[in-house]
Design an enzyme around this catalytic site. Structure first.
Site, PDB file in Angstrom:
ATOM      1  N   HIS A 138     -51.081 120.650  20.909  1.00  0.00           N
ATOM      2  CA  HIS A 138     -50.300 119.521  21.421  1.00  0.00           C
ATOM      3  C   HIS A 138     -48.798 119.804  21.379  1.00  0.00           C
ATOM      4  CE1 HIS A 138     -53.610 116.997  22.165  1.00  0.00           C
ATOM      5  NE2 HIS A 138     -53.864 116.611  20.940  1.00  0.00           N
TER       6      HIS A 138
ATOM      7  N   ARG B 136     -58.687 119.920  34.414  1.00  0.00           N
ATOM      8  CA  ARG B 136     -59.540 120.008  33.223  1.00  0.00           C
ATOM      9  C   ARG B 136     -59.747 118.609  32.662  1.00  0.00           C
ATOM     10  NH1 ARG B 136     -55.696 124.319  32.518  1.00  0.00           N
ATOM     11  NH2 ARG B 136     -56.682 126.381  32.726  1.00  0.00           N
TER      12      ARG B 136
ATOM     13  N   GLU C 164     -68.444 132.065  35.784  1.00  0.00           N
ATOM     14  CA  GLU C 164     -67.806 132.415  34.514  1.00  0.00           C
ATOM     15  C   GLU C 164     -68.659 133.325  33.642  1.00  0.00           C
ATOM     16  OE1 GLU C 164     -65.489 128.753  32.893  1.00  0.00           O
ATOM     17  OE2 GLU C 164     -67.296 127.972  33.861  1.00  0.00           O
TER      18      GLU C 164
ATOM     19  N   ASP D  96     -63.284 133.273  30.946  1.00  0.00           N
ATOM     20  CA  ASP D  96     -64.624 133.379  30.356  1.00  0.00           C
ATOM     21  C   ASP D  96     -65.406 134.548  30.937  1.00  0.00           C
ATOM     22  OD1 ASP D  96     -64.780 131.496  28.349  1.00  0.00           O
ATOM     23  OD2 ASP D  96     -65.338 129.867  29.686  1.00  0.00           O
TER      24      ASP D  96
ATOM     25  N   CYS E 281     -59.410 131.679  39.471  1.00  0.00           N
ATOM     26  CA  CYS E 281     -58.858 130.670  38.567  1.00  0.00           C
ATOM     27  C   CYS E 281     -58.843 131.240  37.157  1.00  0.00           C
ATOM     28  CB  CYS E 281     -59.724 129.411  38.639  1.00  0.00           C
ATOM     29  SG  CYS E 281     -59.175 128.089  37.594  1.00  0.00           S
TER      30      CYS E 281
END
Length: 588
Positions: free
Chosen positions: A193, A300, A439, A463, A510
């Protein structure tokens, strides 16, 4: 060179030179104190009073964050309030106080340790970082129990570089951020964060700088390069000149890139490309629109779950966020990925949930299927929003598809929910583009068949590299084996692109590869036409593409595909692209 320098990972770009201030976030020690039975209820009351004090501080943080950064970033502190009010968090503390007849600090520490253990078992970096939210909330309650305050950091009256082991969002938002030139942290990550807050404000951040607190103790000045993750302590005149030169170069480059924002993304020999944005927060849409992206290639949606944790978002919560996202994009298409939470997720679900190998466990589309009410709620909201706009404005993408069956099941559910919404008299689209993320190796191998079933494909390179090379890049012992230049990965990408072309299905790249200046020319040569990335990377990639020859890129890609080691490919690219990278002043 300076006698002392340090390397870390740059997670919010920029360069800063200034006086270091060290924020020592010392742990609040807790000791076990036995209580007589007659004092137990008074201790429970003391704990409740401390929670109330902490929650009031969180409300103040939320108001401060709203003023400085906007409502969405302030949602972090709304989530803190929810955690601090959640019975699954508070009741175990009171149970321990009563059953063991111990002080509140010890009981709280015991409960938090259990929460942290659960979060650390999760494979997804976004989720692992959420343990920091629990720790932040616990620390604020402990401070309330002890009467601690943030102190002199609030009173900073001159620009500084803040050095710390770690920095919680509740501490960050209380700082006079206009006086902070940059952050250097020993811990943290790109999805923490504090990183998100700093990036939104354009403050340079380097994390993973182990030992920085000790080295900064004796330094009068620190030079910070958050592009390369480099920190220099007490830089000499030549080094200061170098950093200042890079600062000027960065400002000049940003000004030049801003002038190019309306120019087409096309190679020198006329091959057009599409640049799209990866979004975590809807407030990031402004940056994406400013840099003239053609759409959002990846939203997301899991951030909504994190924001509202420990509660689950309702259909109306989803609806409000997606509608806001589509409106802000001003007619450009928006691709929303269904939640990819990486394992059991929120407070009530995390408790008691462990997996022997979570990276290969319940995540992506598998988690969607295992939690049908989660999935159903999200899909209904997505379909209701899609029904309000022309076909194609909203696209749904399913994560971690490993086989055709998974996509078919998801598609069938979408069709049933469309019929259900129409029966209720609600808006539902006549047709909505459905895509799959490639992925894992199995979906790459089956890409030809998968492409015939889908409306679009998106190659999730982060991934795909991890699963193909069996490398956990968060593991320092094997992170060096995470190589985007692996011939195996490149051949899979080429195969997926060919499968998409054969089926007439668009394929987007991506992930971090889409914004890597060394990899973009190679990806262009492999036939990729659509790139989705962090909004701040868009202008750099556009400038790079405009300097490329498509014909030369194709020839370069053919040669790279014939190589058999990652090192060969990397050295070949560095040699071939040296002139282009120098001309665009892009560093790799």
């Amino acid at each position: 060179m300076s006698h002392t320098s340090l390397s870390g990972m740059g997670v919010s770009p920029g360069i800063a030179i200034g006086k270091p201030v060290i924020h020592e976030s010392l742990p609040i020690s807790t000791v076990r104190i036995g209580l007589p039975l007659a004092e137990v209820e008074a201790e429970v009351a003391r704990f409740r009073d401390a929670v109330a004090t902490a929650v009031e501080g969180m409300r103040e943080n939320q108001q401060r964050a709203t003023r400085q950064m906007g409502a969405e970033y302030a949602g972090i502190f709304e989530a803190h309030q929810l955690i601090a009010s959640d019975p699954t968090f508070l009741e175990p503390v009171e149970d321990i106080i009563r059953s063991q007849q111990v002080n509140a600090e010890w009981a709280l520490d015991s409960v938090v340790a259990n929460f942290v253990k659960r979060f650390e078992a999760l494979p997804d970096a976004h989720l692992a970082d959420r343990k920091l939210d629990v720790l932040d909330v616990a620390t604020q309650i402990l401070k309330a129990l002890h009467g601690f305050d943030l102190g002199e950091l609030r009173a900073l009256d001159h620009p500084v570089i803040l050095v710390a082991s770690d920095l919680s969002p509740s501490t960050t938002v209380q700082l006079p951020l206009d006086k902070v030139l940059g952050f250097v942290l020993e811990m943290g990550g790109p999805t923490a964060h504090t990183t998100i807050i700093a990036r939104s404000l354009g403050i340079p951040v380097v994390v993973g700088a182990h030992g920085v607190c000790q080295l900064a103790q004796h330094a009068q000045e620190v030079a910070l390069d958050a592009f390369e993750g480099r920190i220099v302590f007490d830089p000499n005149p030549a080094e200061i000149s170098e950093f200042q030169s890079r600062q000027r170069e960065h400002r000049e480059q940003q000004a030049q890139l801003l002038q190019m924002r309306t120019l087409p993304t096309v190679t020198r020999d006329g091959q057009p490309m599409e640049l799209m944005a990866n979004i975590d927060l809807t407030d990031e849409v402004k940056t994406a629109v400013d840099w003239n992206v053609v759409g959002i290639g990846l939203y997301r949606s899991e951030f909504l779950y994190m924001k509202l944790s420990p509660n689950l978002p309702s259909e109306e919560d989803h609806l409000a966020v997606y509608r806001d996202l589509v409106e802000r994009m001003e007619g450009r298409p928006v691709t929303i990925r269904t939640f990819d939470l990486g394992g059991k997720k929120l407070a009530r679900e995390v408790i008691g949930a462990t997996e022997a190998n979570p990276v290969l466990g319940l995540r992506g589309i598998r988690l969607c299927f295992s939690q049908p009410e989660f999935f159903r709620t999200q899909l209904r909201a997505l379909l209701r929003v899609a029904g309000e706009y022309p076909t194609g404005r909203v696209r749904i993408m399913f994560p971690l598809i490993s086989g055709i069956e998974e996509f078919r099941v998801a598609r069938l559910l979408v069709r049933r929910l469309c019929a259900e919404l129409r029966q209720e008299g609600r808006s539902a689209p006549d047709g909505i583009p459905l895509g799959a993320m490639v992925e894992v190796p199995s979906s790459a191998v089956m890409a030809e068949d998968l492409a015939r079933e889908t409306d679009f494909l998106s190659i999730g390179t982060n991934d795909l590299i991890q699963y193909s090379l069996a490398v956990d890049r968060s593991n320092e012992q094997v992170a060096h084996l995470y190589r985007p230049t692996s011939p195996a990965v490149l051949r899979m990408i080429a195969g997926v692109r060919a499968a998409g072309d054969a089926a007439g299905v668009p394929v987007t790249i991506c992930g971090e590869m889409a914004a890597d200046p060394l990899m973009v020319p190679l990806l262009v040569g492999l036939g990729l036409r659509s790139f989705s990335m962090n909004p701040q990377a868009v202008p750099v990639v556009r400038a790079l593409i405009r300097q490329l020859s498509y014909r030369d890129s194709v020839q370069m890609a053919r040669q790279a595909l014939g190589m058999v080691t990652s090192r060969e490919v990397e050295e070949f690219l560095l040699e071939r692209l040296a002139i282009v990278l120098a001309k665009t002043k892009i560093r790799v």
